[in-house]
Motif scaffolding. Structure first.
Motif, PDB file in Angstrom:
ATOM      1  N   VAL A   1       0.775  -1.489  -0.144  1.00  0.00           N
ATOM      2  CA  VAL A   1       0.055  -0.075   0.217  1.00  0.00           C
ATOM      3  C   VAL A   1       0.901   1.582   0.372  1.00  0.00           C
ATOM      4  O   VAL A   1       1.615   1.338   1.102  1.00  0.00           O
ATOM      5  N   LEU A   2       0.668   2.466  -1.480  1.00  0.00           N
ATOM      6  CA  LEU A   2       1.618   3.352  -1.256  1.00  0.00           C
ATOM      7  C   LEU A   2       0.636   3.849  -0.953  1.00  0.00           C
ATOM      8  O   LEU A   2      -0.058   4.532  -2.390  1.00  0.00           O
ATOM      9  N   GLY A   3       0.888   5.216  -0.306  1.00  0.00           N
ATOM     10  CA  GLY A   3       0.070   6.165  -0.109  1.00  0.00           C
ATOM     11  C   GLY A   3      -1.925   5.501   0.129  1.00  0.00           C
ATOM     12  O   GLY A   3      -1.678   5.131   0.618  1.00  0.00           O
ATOM     13  N   ASP A   4      -2.287   6.191  -1.499  1.00  0.00           N
ATOM     14  CA  ASP A   4      -3.848   5.527  -1.599  1.00  0.00           C
ATOM     15  C   ASP A   4      -4.141   4.482  -3.191  1.00  0.00           C
ATOM     16  O   ASP A   4      -4.649   3.797  -3.587  1.00  0.00           O
ATOM     17  N   GLN A   5      -2.567   3.363  -3.292  1.00  0.00           N
ATOM     18  CA  GLN A   5      -2.007   3.280  -4.249  1.00  0.00           C
ATOM     19  C   GLN A   5      -1.911   1.460  -3.892  1.00  0.00           C
ATOM     20  O   GLN A   5      -0.624   1.414  -3.151  1.00  0.00           O
ATOM     21  N   VAL A   6      -1.588   0.698  -4.619  1.00  0.00           N
ATOM     22  CA  VAL A   6      -1.893  -1.024  -4.516  1.00  0.00           C
ATOM     23  C   VAL A   6      -1.375  -1.572  -5.413  1.00  0.00           C
ATOM     24  O   VAL A   6      -2.046  -1.157  -6.267  1.00  0.00           O
ATOM     25  N   VAL A   7      -0.279  -2.115  -4.987  1.00  0.00           N
ATOM     26  CA  VAL A   7       0.745  -2.824  -5.941  1.00  0.00           C
ATOM     27  C   VAL A   7       1.324  -3.732  -5.396  1.00  0.00           C
ATOM     28  O   VAL A   7       1.607  -3.914  -4.884  1.00  0.00           O
ATOM     29  N   LEU A   8       0.792  -4.556  -6.300  1.00  0.00           N
ATOM     30  CA  LEU A   8       1.205  -6.375  -6.254  1.00  0.00           C
ATOM     31  C   LEU A   8       2.433  -6.560  -6.417  1.00  0.00           C
ATOM     32  O   LEU A   8       3.277  -5.807  -7.014  1.00  0.00           O
ATOM     33  N   ASP A   9       3.496  -7.359  -5.545  1.00  0.00           N
ATOM     34  CA  ASP A   9       4.753  -7.625  -5.648  1.00  0.00           C
ATOM     35  C   ASP A   9       4.814  -7.827  -7.083  1.00  0.00           C
ATOM     36  O   ASP A   9       6.275  -7.311  -6.921  1.00  0.00           O
ATOM     37  N   GLN A  10       4.656  -8.265  -7.611  1.00  0.00           N
ATOM     38  CA  GLN A  10       5.085  -8.958  -9.302  1.00  0.00           C
ATOM     39  C   GLN A  10       5.083  -7.338 -10.280  1.00  0.00           C
ATOM     40  O   GLN A  10       5.318  -7.754 -11.117  1.00  0.00           O
ATOM     41  N   ASN A  11       4.141  -6.598  -9.742  1.00  0.00           N
ATOM     42  CA  ASN A  11       4.387  -5.747 -10.213  1.00  0.00           C
ATOM     43  C   ASN A  11       5.355  -4.053  -9.957  1.00  0.00           C
ATOM     44  O   ASN A  11       5.096  -2.960 -10.235  1.00  0.00           O
ATOM     45  N   MET A  12       5.400  -4.563  -8.865  1.00  0.00           N
ATOM     46  CA  MET A  12       6.965  -3.204  -8.056  1.00  0.00           C
ATOM     47  C   MET A  12       7.646  -2.800  -9.380  1.00  0.00           C
ATOM     48  O   MET A  12       7.713  -1.746  -9.147  1.00  0.00           O
ATOM     49  N   ASP A  13       8.435  -3.840 -10.281  1.00  0.00           N
ATOM     50  CA  ASP A  13       9.256  -3.300 -11.215  1.00  0.00           C
ATOM     51  C   ASP A  13       8.160  -1.836 -12.376  1.00  0.00           C
ATOM     52  O   ASP A  13       9.177  -0.775 -12.365  1.00  0.00           O
ATOM     53  N   ASP A  14       7.241  -2.397 -12.595  1.00  0.00           N
ATOM     54  CA  ASP A  14       6.432  -1.381 -13.005  1.00  0.00           C
ATOM     55  C   ASP A  14       6.402   0.104 -12.700  1.00  0.00           C
ATOM     56  O   ASP A  14       5.848   1.163 -13.077  1.00  0.00           O
ATOM     57  N   TYR A  15       6.529  -0.223 -11.598  1.00  0.00           N
ATOM     58  CA  TYR A  15       5.429   1.115 -10.320  1.00  0.00           C
ATOM     59  C   TYR A  15       6.361   1.341 -10.328  1.00  0.00           C
ATOM     60  O   TYR A  15       6.793   3.444 -10.780  1.00  0.00           O
ATOM     61  N   ILE A  16       8.319   1.083 -10.231  1.00  0.00           N
ATOM     62  CA  ILE A  16       9.529   1.719 -10.295  1.00  0.00           C
ATOM     63  C   ILE A  16       9.812   2.410 -11.785  1.00  0.00           C
ATOM     64  O   ILE A  16       9.827   3.588 -11.570  1.00  0.00           O
ATOM     65  N   LEU A  17       9.344   1.668 -12.595  1.00  0.00           N
ATOM     66  CA  LEU A  17       9.443   2.382 -13.822  1.00  0.00           C
ATOM     67  C   LEU A  17       8.434   3.587 -14.486  1.00  0.00           C
ATOM     68  O   LEU A  17       9.038   4.478 -15.005  1.00  0.00           O
ATOM     69  N   GLU A  18       7.106   3.480 -14.048  1.00  0.00           N
ATOM     70  CA  GLU A  18       6.378   3.961 -14.575  1.00  0.00           C
ATOM     71  C   GLU A  18       5.622   5.300 -14.004  1.00  0.00           C
ATOM     72  O   GLU A  18       5.351   6.194 -14.287  1.00  0.00           O
ATOM     73  N   ILE A  19       6.024   5.175 -13.031  1.00  0.00           N
ATOM     74  CA  ILE A  19       5.082   6.126 -11.295  1.00  0.00           C
ATOM     75  C   ILE A  19       6.489   6.789 -11.122  1.00  0.00           C
ATOM     76  O   ILE A  19       6.083   7.493 -11.010  1.00  0.00           O
ATOM     77  N   LEU A  20       7.828   6.053 -10.529  1.00  0.00           N
ATOM     78  CA  LEU A  20       8.831   7.043  -9.793  1.00  0.00           C
ATOM     79  C   LEU A  20       9.350   6.751 -11.011  1.00  0.00           C
ATOM     80  O   LEU A  20      10.599   7.749 -10.231  1.00  0.00           O
ATOM     81  N   LYS A  21       9.624   7.098 -12.124  1.00  0.00           N
ATOM     82  CA  LYS A  21      10.295   7.009 -13.167  1.00  0.00           C
ATOM     83  C   LYS A  21      12.116   7.056 -13.341  1.00  0.00           C
ATOM     84  O   LYS A  21      12.978   7.169 -13.683  1.00  0.00           O
TER      85      LYS A  21
END
Length: 169
Positions: free
Chosen positions: A131-151
């Protein structure tokens, strides 16, 4: 129609503004010790420098964004607030300073309704998610989160070459 005097007054006011944020929320996701991995901290502008822009552009800008580590040593995370030192990533202002980016690693027990993460992947019973703020990210999607959201950038270390050359052999 504004007079030349009125326009000069407006341009002078614009010129006196300091551009750039006074502080930026950042998170460290690098490999060095001495920083709280995933902890959201505030990097404050240390200086105001000239923009070197002609009239009527603003004359000054905030620069040299620094944080303090847990030993109270000051460390520069960005010179200009745009490009960041390796391992440091800017965050939107809605993240709370002091919170952990990965504060809520959870195991979900789903009764009879599907729950999806921010990428649309269904979270099932026993799945690990964040749970990242108000967003939920599945463990297998953390790479996508780092690339797309955190740039951010993801790199894979290469193993050192095992073949050694000896001079003369």
């Amino acid at each position: 129609m504004p007079t030349e005097k009125d326009l000069n007054r407006v341009f002078t006011r614009i010129r006196s503004i300091t551009i750039g944020p006074e502080s930026i929320k950042v998170v460290y996701l690098g490999e060095l010790a001495g920083f709280h991995y995933g902890k959201i901290v505030e990097a404050r502008a240390r200086y105001v420098a000239s923009t070197r822009k002609p009239f009527p552009f603003p004359k000054n800008r905030h620069c040299v964004y620094r944080i303090e580590d847990e030993d109270f040593d000051s460390f520069t995370v960005s010179e200009d607030g745009i490009y960041f030192e390796k391992g440091w990533y800017p965050l939107p202002n809605d993240y709370e300073v002091g919170a952990s980016l990965f504060s809520s690693k959870c195991i979900l027990s789903v009764e009879d309704h599907p729950i999806e993460d921010m990428f649309g992947t269904e979270i099932q019973e026993g799945d690990t998610y964040y749970v990242l703020g108000d967003q939920v990210v599945l463990d297998q999607n953390m790479d996508d989160y780092i690339l797309e959201i955190l740039k951010g950038e993801i790199h894979q270390a290469k193993s050192p070459s095992t073949a050694a050359t000896v001079k003369g052999h």
